[in-house]
Motif scaffolding. Structure first.
Motif, short mmCIF file in Angstrom:
data_model
loop_
_atom_site.label_atom_id
_atom_site.label_comp_id
_atom_site.label_asym_id
_atom_site.label_seq_id
_atom_site.Cartn_x
_atom_site.Cartn_y
_atom_site.Cartn_z
N ALA A 22 26.19 -24.46 -58.79
CA ALA A 22 24.88 -25.10 -58.71
C ALA A 22 24.90 -26.10 -57.56
CB ALA A 22 24.54 -25.79 -60.03
N ARG A 23 23.71 -26.56 -57.16
CA ARG A 23 23.63 -27.53 -56.05
C ARG A 23 24.47 -28.77 -56.33
NH1 ARG A 23 19.56 -29.29 -52.13
NH2 ARG A 23 18.25 -27.55 -52.76
N GLU A 24 24.38 -29.29 -57.55
CA GLU A 24 25.10 -30.52 -57.89
C GLU A 24 26.61 -30.30 -57.80
OE1 GLU A 24 22.75 -29.14 -59.70
OE2 GLU A 24 21.10 -30.55 -59.26
N GLU A 25 27.08 -29.11 -58.19
CA GLU A 25 28.51 -28.81 -58.11
C GLU A 25 28.96 -28.71 -56.65
OE1 GLU A 25 29.65 -26.14 -61.91
OE2 GLU A 25 28.09 -25.28 -60.64
N GLU A 26 28.13 -28.08 -55.80
CA GLU A 26 28.45 -28.00 -54.37
C GLU A 26 28.59 -29.39 -53.77
OE1 GLU A 26 25.94 -23.90 -53.33
OE2 GLU A 26 25.37 -25.85 -52.48
N TYR A 27 27.62 -30.25 -54.07
CA TYR A 27 27.62 -31.59 -53.49
C TYR A 27 28.81 -32.39 -53.98
CZ TYR A 27 22.96 -31.07 -51.43
OH TYR A 27 21.88 -30.68 -50.66
N GLU A 28 29.19 -32.22 -55.25
CA GLU A 28 30.33 -32.95 -55.78
C GLU A 28 31.63 -32.51 -55.11
OE1 GLU A 28 32.84 -35.42 -57.93
OE2 GLU A 28 30.69 -35.50 -57.48
N LEU A 29 31.80 -31.20 -54.92
CA LEU A 29 32.99 -30.70 -54.23
C LEU A 29 33.03 -31.18 -52.78
CD1 LEU A 29 33.05 -27.04 -55.59
CD2 LEU A 29 34.64 -28.88 -56.18
N ARG A 92 21.26 -26.35 -49.29
CA ARG A 92 22.31 -25.67 -50.01
C ARG A 92 23.43 -25.30 -49.05
NH1 ARG A 92 21.30 -23.82 -55.23
NH2 ARG A 92 23.56 -23.42 -55.15
N PHE A 93 24.63 -25.27 -49.57
CA PHE A 93 25.77 -24.96 -48.72
C PHE A 93 25.66 -23.56 -48.12
CE2 PHE A 93 30.11 -23.18 -48.30
CZ PHE A 93 30.54 -23.98 -47.26
N SER A 94 25.11 -22.61 -48.87
CA SER A 94 24.98 -21.24 -48.35
C SER A 94 24.11 -21.20 -47.10
CB SER A 94 24.39 -20.34 -49.43
OG SER A 94 23.13 -20.82 -49.85
N THR A 95 23.05 -22.02 -47.07
CA THR A 95 22.18 -22.07 -45.89
C THR A 95 22.95 -22.61 -44.68
OG1 THR A 95 20.26 -22.46 -47.30
CG2 THR A 95 20.02 -22.99 -44.97
N TYR A 96 23.72 -23.66 -44.91
CA TYR A 96 24.50 -24.26 -43.83
C TYR A 96 25.62 -23.33 -43.37
CZ TYR A 96 27.50 -27.69 -41.45
OH TYR A 96 28.26 -28.35 -40.53
N ALA A 97 26.30 -22.68 -44.33
CA ALA A 97 27.46 -21.86 -44.00
C ALA A 97 27.08 -20.58 -43.27
CB ALA A 97 28.24 -21.52 -45.28
N THR A 98 25.88 -20.06 -43.52
CA THR A 98 25.48 -18.80 -42.90
C THR A 98 25.60 -18.86 -41.39
OG1 THR A 98 24.02 -18.20 -44.73
CG2 THR A 98 23.55 -17.20 -42.60
N TRP A 99 25.19 -19.96 -40.79
CA TRP A 99 25.24 -20.09 -39.32
C TRP A 99 26.68 -20.03 -38.84
CZ3 TRP A 99 27.49 -22.85 -35.52
CH2 TRP A 99 26.93 -22.75 -34.23
N TRP A 100 27.59 -20.76 -39.49
CA TRP A 100 28.99 -20.80 -39.06
C TRP A 100 29.65 -19.44 -39.25
CZ3 TRP A 100 31.28 -24.46 -36.30
CH2 TRP A 100 30.69 -25.73 -36.27
N ILE A 101 29.34 -18.76 -40.35
CA ILE A 101 29.93 -17.44 -40.59
C ILE A 101 29.48 -16.46 -39.51
CG2 ILE A 101 29.96 -15.48 -42.18
CD1 ILE A 101 29.57 -17.56 -44.45
N ARG A 102 28.18 -16.43 -39.25
CA ARG A 102 27.65 -15.50 -38.25
C ARG A 102 28.23 -15.81 -36.87
NH1 ARG A 102 22.59 -16.47 -38.81
NH2 ARG A 102 22.19 -14.83 -40.35
N ALA A 103 28.31 -17.10 -36.50
CA ALA A 103 28.84 -17.48 -35.18
C ALA A 103 30.29 -17.04 -35.03
CB ALA A 103 28.71 -18.98 -34.98
N SER A 104 31.10 -17.21 -36.08
CA SER A 104 32.50 -16.83 -36.01
C SER A 104 32.64 -15.32 -35.84
CB SER A 104 33.22 -17.29 -37.29
OG SER A 104 34.58 -16.92 -37.26
N ILE A 105 31.86 -14.55 -36.58
CA ILE A 105 31.94 -13.09 -36.48
C ILE A 105 31.44 -12.62 -35.13
CG2 ILE A 105 31.06 -10.93 -37.45
CD1 ILE A 105 30.94 -12.36 -40.17
#
Length: 295
Positions: A22-29, A92-105
């Motif tokens: 969940a969003r709260e769990e992502e932010y806590e991690l 959300r972390f998934s929104t942020y991570a998508t850019w980094w994943i795509r750029a790396s690939i």
């Protein structure tokens, strides 16, 4: 975090086992990682989004590279995103991570798709990854498939859509349609069978012995010229340097004004100086006839 086969099972198994957050769990991690350097929190955040990295990686499988390698590169981008994620972004972390994943690939694809390095600018990267899609959309809109090499109208349309020059579109399209050829590959049947492509390249420049000969002749002429210039007086030397030995020869008018004489007098002095040089050059020791052109 190592998810290679033989350590924690396959990448797919590890992704399927990871729970969604969940969003709260992502932010806590993310907070525990940023504030306390908690490696376990970082790994938990990455594990929960591994299936996202795998999904994005599979979209690039048509470039002919191993899917497992694409997934590993996606995992590298995911790790980078997790290490940089800041809850202050309020996404959300998934929104942020998508850019980094795509750029790396994408960087991996550009490095390995061809032995010729390409796509170094943002415009070229956009062309490489979007040219086929934009061209297909234009062909559907016009009701038919185009030729292997783009027509000029389509080049302009794609260039406008992607913000690049039409010439870049043509060059990238030619690259995508032409396979790499190794210069060390052997030729097939024919007179050159068994030889390498490199052996049949034609060199347009001068041969090494011609370059050396030209250099030696140039140095010799330079010495002769410096010796001949000693035959001129000071004013003749100034005129010859200004008129004949500079990048842009000075005009008779400007040179005459600078020396306080008429342009006709400058011309006469120049002619006399050139005659002195001709005599000195042709009569100098060891100077072959015709070394400086006709007298």
């Amino acid at each position: 975090m190592d998810v290679r086969p033989g350590r924690e099972g396959s990448l797919l198994d590890a992704a399927l086992r990871a729970p969604l957050l969940a969003r709260e769990e992502e932010y806590e991690l993310a907070r525990r990682w940023r504030e306390a350097g908690d490696q376990q929190a970082l790994h938990a955040l990455v594990r929960s989004h591994m299936r996202l990295a795998m999904s994005i990686a599979r979209r690039f499988r048509h470039y002919g590279l191993p899917v497992s390698d694409l997934e590993q590169e996606g995992h590298v981008g995911l790790l980078e995103a997790a290490a940089r994620f800041d809850t202050a972004h309020e996404v959300r972390f998934s929104t942020y991570a998508t850019w980094w994943i795509r750029a790396s690939i994408q960087d991996y694809v550009l490095r390995n798709w061809s032995i010729v390095r390409g796509g170094t600018s943002s415009g070229q990267k956009s062309l490489f990854f979007n040219l086929r899609r934009v061209r297909a959309a234009l062909e559907r809109a016009h009701g038919g498939a185009g030729a292997p090499l783009l027509r000029e109208e389509m080049q302009r349309s794609i260039a406008t859509a992607l913000g690049v020059e039409p010439g870049e579109v043509a060059r990238m399209d030619a690259r995508l349609h032409a396979p790499d050829l190794s210069l060390n590959a052997t030729l097939g049947a024919g007179d050159e069978e068994g030889s390498e492509r490199m052996e049949h390249l034609v060199a347009t420049g001068p041969l090494p012995d011609e370059e050396v000969s030209s250099q030696i002749d140039g140095e010799r002429r330079g010495r002769w010229l410096r010796s001949a210039l000693r035959a001129l007086n000071e004013r003749e030397m100034r005129i010859i340097k200004a008129r004949r030995l500079s990048e842009e020869g000075e005009t008779l008018d400007s040179l005459g004004a600078r020396l306080g004489i008429s342009k006709e007098r400058v011309r006469q002095i120049e002619s006399r100086a050139i005659e002195k040089l001709r005599i000195a050059l042709t009569k100098g020791p060891g100077v072959p006839r015709g070394a400086f052109g006709p007298a």
